[in-house]
Scaffold this active site. Structure first.
Site, mmCIF file in Angstrom:
data_model
loop_
_atom_site.group_PDB
_atom_site.id
_atom_site.type_symbol
_atom_site.label_atom_id
_atom_site.label_comp_id
_atom_site.label_asym_id
_atom_site.label_seq_id
_atom_site.Cartn_x
_atom_site.Cartn_y
_atom_site.Cartn_z
ATOM 1 N N LYS A 268 0.855 -1.190 0.000
ATOM 2 C CA LYS A 268 0.000 0.000 0.000
ATOM 3 C C LYS A 268 0.888 1.237 0.000
ATOM 4 C CE LYS A 268 -3.042 2.652 3.057
ATOM 5 N NZ LYS A 268 -3.653 2.730 4.403
ATOM 6 N N ASP A 273 -2.253 10.622 3.319
ATOM 7 C CA ASP A 273 -3.655 10.259 3.523
ATOM 8 C C ASP A 273 -4.353 11.306 4.378
ATOM 9 O OD1 ASP A 273 -6.072 9.012 3.717
ATOM 10 O OD2 ASP A 273 -5.428 7.556 5.223
ATOM 11 N N LYS A 280 -9.584 13.408 8.083
ATOM 12 C CA LYS A 280 -9.039 13.017 9.381
ATOM 13 C C LYS A 280 -8.954 14.223 10.322
ATOM 14 C CE LYS A 280 -6.002 9.298 7.751
ATOM 15 N NZ LYS A 280 -6.464 8.223 8.624
ATOM 16 N N ASP A 291 1.712 6.577 5.535
ATOM 17 C CA ASP A 291 0.715 5.645 5.032
ATOM 18 C C ASP A 291 1.205 4.889 3.793
ATOM 19 O OD1 ASP A 291 -1.675 4.434 5.561
ATOM 20 O OD2 ASP A 291 -2.885 5.835 4.405
ATOM 21 N N ASP A 350 -11.865 7.442 4.026
ATOM 22 C CA ASP A 350 -10.626 7.213 4.771
ATOM 23 C C ASP A 350 -10.297 5.727 4.870
ATOM 24 O OD1 ASP A 350 -8.357 7.958 6.175
ATOM 25 O OD2 ASP A 350 -9.365 7.872 8.123
ATOM 26 N N GLU A 352 -9.346 3.919 2.454
ATOM 27 C CA GLU A 352 -8.887 3.912 1.068
ATOM 28 C C GLU A 352 -7.831 2.854 0.782
ATOM 29 O OE1 GLU A 352 -5.441 5.064 2.836
ATOM 30 O OE2 GLU A 352 -7.410 5.856 3.321
ATOM 31 N N ARG A 354 -7.671 -0.321 1.423
ATOM 32 C CA ARG A 354 -8.216 -1.558 0.869
ATOM 33 C C ARG A 354 -8.691 -1.375 -0.574
ATOM 34 N NH1 ARG A 354 -12.237 -1.524 5.771
ATOM 35 N NH2 ARG A 354 -10.421 -0.406 6.544
#
Length: 526
Positions: A268, A273, A280, A291, A350, A352, A354
């Site tokens: 990933k 993010d 967030k 991230d 958020d 995201e 996956r």
């Protein structure tokens, strides 16, 4: 960055060996054989220092003394009680050694290592750990600071294995540890870079560098236009709100036979993010540059594999994107279609990670893999469950899970087995799509893994949630995990039966999914 080298060699008379710092083991209350040999040349000065009582020889305790014979300094290295010298005591001992060498101005050192063994500690294991940890401790972040920390003064460590281990085997262990240490540091550097530097395009450039000058490595970057043709609507939904284009980065390392099924690592790579429209909180949002530590871990592992020249085929896939809010951004309630044709209701932008991973997992199928392992800073729920010591391990294949947990034990980059029960999948039901991208407040790390599992049903697959292990908040910085675990896993696959010729490899049915002791080893994102 320190250019630290390691050399294994033996000495006929260790008291005459020239070095800026001779390192000898001392167990509680007694000098080791090497320490006694130096002590004889130094008229009992080491024994006298021990009798003063300031240095007791506890594991990790060190004391620097004036030189003896050919050594300008002598470092007493505490190892604890000899009868209790196990791998935990060895790790503590090496931590003390790293600290002492970090504080010293010695440019070279000589470790007499034959005494650092027991029925629970083998010398090749210890030397690999020594090189890995010392290279890792030499890391200094310098990319965006005017005055970085002083580099490690040590440039060369010579290791004397005595008769305990052949010089060739000792050198191989040191070389392996150093290669993994460099991979860890590379991963840390990528993770620590700010999001305005380490963009998806930056990661693509780094991947291209890995292939330069090496005919065993090939890098391909799939751009957004091609992603649309492939139907990667889930991945593209994440980058929709950003000015930075997404990249699907593919690196193939061909170290094995042409017909050998590859190990596939999927990372990933959310380079920043914000949470997107599901923004967030502002506190600690700066840490969302981390991230992409899954991507960093994949690239760091691949660098270690290349340095070790493993006779294995390894493919790395990095799904890189930036998750930002804008008028083009995906909205909560939007429905997107993945590469697999599965429709997904995006209830929370958020969640995201996956979304980018599911398309990468679908893409991985074309490589007919021996196994696929994805790593991601996926869920804050994982941090709540396991803290920073263990990475969560999910798998649809028992052998794959066991091999990862075993690799984590050997390297102390540990994982903990988590369940993938069908009951959790019910939380992902949607009235408006085949799947929802979140499963509610309960078992957030588990439902995220269950989401991914539905895109990995055609091969052996494991998911590592490294949200807790990939970086530290105090002091702030990337850890380089789980490079050590994955490097050891790949080393163990060399010559393993399941890594033979390409064949159809459907997953074995997962077991009951109880958390299994991988014994213990890692904050928040999704």
């Amino acid at each position: 960055m320190s250019k630290l080298t390691f050399t294994a060699r033996t000495f006929a008379d260790i008291s005459k060996a020239k070095t800026q710092c001779a390192i000898v083991a001392v167990y509680e209350g007694q000098l080791s054989a090497a320490a006694r040999a130096l002590d004889s040349a130094g008229s009992g000065s080491l024994d006298s220092a021990l009798k003063l009582g300031d240095f007791k020889g506890k594991a990790g305790q060190t004391q620097m003394l004036p030189g003896i014979g050919g050594a300008a300094r002598v470092l007493l290295l505490g190892c604890g009680e000899q009868a209790k010298f196990d791998q935990a005591a060895a790790r503590e001992t090496l931590q003390g050694l790293n600290s002492a060498l970090g504080a010293s101005s010695a440019g070279d050192a000589l470790l007499h290592a034959a005494d650092l063994v027991s029925d629970k500690v083998e010398l090749d294991w210890l030397l690999e750990l020594l090189a890995r940890s010392l290279v890792s401790s030499a890391y200094r972040y310098s990319a965006t600071v005017a005055k970085p920390k002083d580099p490690l003064a040590l440039k060369k460590l010579v290791v004397n294995p005595g008769e305990t281990l052949a010089v060739k085997a000792a050198q191989a262990a040191l070389d392996t540890g150093a290669a993994v240490g460099r991979g860890i540091n590379y991963s840390r550097e990528l993770g620590n870079l700010p999001g305005n530097i380490c963009t998806p395009s930056y990661l693509a450039d780094e991947a291209r560098k890995l292939a330069r000058g090496n005919d065993k490595v090939r890098t391909k970057v799939v751009e957004e236009k091609k992603m649309r043709e492939l139907g990667m609507g889930a991945l593209l939904s994440v980058s929709a709100g950003s000015d930075e284009p997404a990249k699907l980065i593919v690196i193939e390392y061909k170290g094995g036979e042409p017909d050998q099924a590859p190990q596939v690592l999927v990372g990933k790579g959310i380079t920043f993010d914000s949470g997107g429209i599901s923004l967030k909180p502002g506190a600690k949002m700066d840490e969302m540059k981390y991230d992409m530590c899954g991507a960093a871990g994949v690239l760091g592992t691949l660098q270690a594999v290349i340095d070790m020249a493993l006779p294995l085929n390894v493919t790395a896939i990095v799904a890189a994107a930036e998750n930002m809010p804008s008028g083009r951004a995906t909205k909560p309630g939007d429905v997107v279609t993945s590469m697999a044709g599965t429709t997904i209701e995006v209830l929370n932008t958020d969640a995201e990670g996956r979304l980018v991973l599911c398309d990468a997992l679908s893409y991985a199928k074309r490589f007919k893999p021996a196994a696929v392992i994805d790593l991601a800073t996926l869920t804050g729920a994982c941090v709540i469950a396991l803290g920073s010591h263990a990475s969560a391990v999910y798998a649809n294949n028992e052998d794959l899970a066991a091999n990862l947990l075993a690799a984590g034990e050997v390297t102390h980059d540990r994982g903990w087995r988590m369940p993938l029960w069908d009951e959790y999948r019910k939380q992902l039901k949607s009235n408006f799509a085949d799947l929802a991208n979140i499963g509610g407040p309960e078992a957030g790390s588990v439902t995220a893994a269950c989401f991914l599992a539905q895109f990995a049903e055609d091969y052996h697959w494991a998911h590592l949630d490294i949200a807790g292990s990939a970086w530290n908040s105090t002091p702030k910085g990337a850890t380089g995990r789980p490079v050590a675990m994955l490097a050891r896993y790949l080393q163990d696959r060399v010559g393993a039966g399941e890594q033979g010729k390409k064949k159809k490899a459907g997953p074995r049915k997962a077991g009951p999914g109880r958390a299994r002791p991988g014994k213990a080893g890692p904050k928040a994102s999704s």
